[in-house]
Design a protein around this motif. Structure first.
Motif, PDB file in Angstrom:
ATOM      1  N   GLU A   2      38.936  29.923  93.077  1.00 43.28           N
ATOM      2  CA  GLU A   2      38.111  28.862  92.274  1.00 43.28           C
ATOM      3  C   GLU A   2      37.021  28.278  93.210  1.00 43.28           C
ATOM      4  O   GLU A   2      35.959  28.280  92.665  1.00 43.28           O
ATOM      5  CB  GLU A   2      39.109  27.880  91.942  1.00 43.28           C
ATOM      6  N   LYS A   3      37.440  28.179  94.422  1.00 43.58           N
ATOM      7  CA  LYS A   3      36.427  27.664  95.611  1.00 43.58           C
ATOM      8  C   LYS A   3      35.430  28.728  95.784  1.00 43.58           C
ATOM      9  O   LYS A   3      33.796  28.455  95.853  1.00 43.58           O
ATOM     10  CB  LYS A   3      36.898  27.514  96.797  1.00 43.58           C
ATOM     11  N   GLU A   4      35.757  30.002  95.691  1.00 46.16           N
ATOM     12  CA  GLU A   4      34.701  31.415  95.826  1.00 46.16           C
ATOM     13  C   GLU A   4      33.875  31.272  94.897  1.00 46.16           C
ATOM     14  O   GLU A   4      32.498  31.185  94.846  1.00 46.16           O
ATOM     15  CB  GLU A   4      35.490  32.536  95.965  1.00 46.16           C
ATOM     16  N   LEU A   5      34.422  31.066  93.458  1.00 48.80           N
ATOM     17  CA  LEU A   5      33.464  31.128  92.073  1.00 48.80           C
ATOM     18  C   LEU A   5      32.469  30.131  92.314  1.00 48.80           C
ATOM     19  O   LEU A   5      31.442  30.050  92.001  1.00 48.80           O
ATOM     20  CB  LEU A   5      34.343  31.076  90.905  1.00 48.80           C
ATOM     21  N   ALA A   6      32.915  28.945  92.669  1.00 48.26           N
ATOM     22  CA  ALA A   6      32.124  27.554  92.695  1.00 48.26           C
ATOM     23  C   ALA A   6      30.982  27.854  93.597  1.00 48.26           C
ATOM     24  O   ALA A   6      29.585  27.466  93.478  1.00 48.26           O
ATOM     25  CB  ALA A   6      33.050  26.277  93.228  1.00 48.26           C
ATOM     26  N   GLN A   7      31.235  28.325  94.705  1.00 46.74           N
ATOM     27  CA  GLN A   7      30.263  28.692  95.741  1.00 46.74           C
ATOM     28  C   GLN A   7      28.976  29.708  95.074  1.00 46.74           C
ATOM     29  O   GLN A   7      27.893  29.452  95.421  1.00 46.74           O
ATOM     30  CB  GLN A   7      30.870  29.209  96.920  1.00 46.74           C
ATOM     31  N   VAL A   8      29.590  30.607  94.316  1.00 48.90           N
ATOM     32  CA  VAL A   8      28.544  31.544  93.677  1.00 48.90           C
ATOM     33  C   VAL A   8      27.707  30.778  92.801  1.00 48.90           C
ATOM     34  O   VAL A   8      26.331  31.019  92.487  1.00 48.90           O
ATOM     35  CB  VAL A   8      29.411  32.741  93.198  1.00 48.90           C
ATOM     36  N   LEU A   9      28.390  30.256  91.811  1.00 50.81           N
ATOM     37  CA  LEU A   9      27.696  29.320  90.745  1.00 50.81           C
ATOM     38  C   LEU A   9      26.675  28.271  91.657  1.00 50.81           C
ATOM     39  O   LEU A   9      25.605  27.750  90.922  1.00 50.81           O
ATOM     40  CB  LEU A   9      28.790  28.569  90.055  1.00 50.81           C
TER      41      LEU A   9
END
Length: 243
Positions: A2-9
């Motif tokens: 979830e944190k990784e995806l947030a960073q991408v977004l």
């Protein structure tokens, strides 16, 4: 994940259309019975990233404040406790610190500097906020002010509990080395060696390199001596390091 995806977004390189799609997908997932029953994943970081890219300033900050509020009770409780140094931990406020830095940086990019000072005062003992202040002073070349801030920060958490104030000591050493203040550099490495660290041998080696040979034996004995607080080096470790 979830944190990784947030960073991408959150990354400006990610197309805004992709962020909007993620927002719709997240809403659909949250409607699922399985999500509602089992709370498979909280989307706090993703929601913050999406609002950062899509929402107006007030909406983004309001959502960020909700997340910050989750972590403030414990922080304020500890700040008001007379045993703050013993009870607090550098890692205890990690999530709060990340959120506060996001808010500070966002406010500055939106010309709301006047709100930043209030945040820094309210959360002045959060390690990330302390480091943020120190790094800003160093970037401006205000080394004397940075040294004062480093000392103040280390004093809050102490050197003798399980806290590791290693990064701040290393910043201080870098400044002192530029000034050729050998005695102070030795003292900083000594304080580092006395901490609970996974690998303290490099600091022992630095001390051995810096302390005059004729003074080494006496210095080494004092280095391993217990004081009124907990000794951080036991006899086995002493033997291993000296071998």
């Amino acid at each position: 994940m979830e944190k990784e995806l947030a960073q991408v977004l959150r990354d400006e390189a990610t197309p805004i259309e992709s962020v909007a799609t993620a927002q719709k997908e997240m809403a659909e997932i949250e409607k699922m019975e399985a999500y509602d029953d089992y709370c498979l994943c909280l989307f706090d970081h993703i929601r913050e990233a999406i609002n950062f890219r899509l929402a107006d300033a007030d909406t983004y900050l309001a959502d960020l404040d909700k997340q910050i509020k989750h972590h403030t009770y414990e922080y304020k409780r500890l700040v008001n406790d007379e045993n703050f140094e013993q009870l607090s931990s550098l890692f205890r406020f990690e999530e709060l610190g990340k959120l506060l830095i996001k808010k500070i940086e966002y406010l500055r990019t939106h010309g709301r500097e006047y709100e930043v000072d209030a945040i820094m005062e309210e959360y002045k003992y959060v390690p990330d906020v302390c480091s943020f202040k120190i790094n800003e002073l160093l970037e401006k070349g205000l080394e004397n002010d940075a040294l004062k801030e480093i000392d103040k920060t280390i004093a809050v958490y102490g050197d003798d509990g399980y806290n590791t104030t290693e990064p701040w000591h290393l910043q201080k050493i870098e400044i002192l080395e530029k000034r050729n203040d050998k005695a102070s550099v030795i003292e900083e490495y000594r304080r580092l060696f006395r901490q609970f660290l996974v690998d303290k041998r490099p600091y022992f080696e630095k001390l051995k390199e810096l302390v005059a040979k004729e003074d080494w034996d006496e210095f080494a004995v004092k280095l391993f001596e217990s004081d009124s607080r907990t000794c951080k080096v036991d006899k086995c470790e002493f033997a291993i390091i000296l071998s």
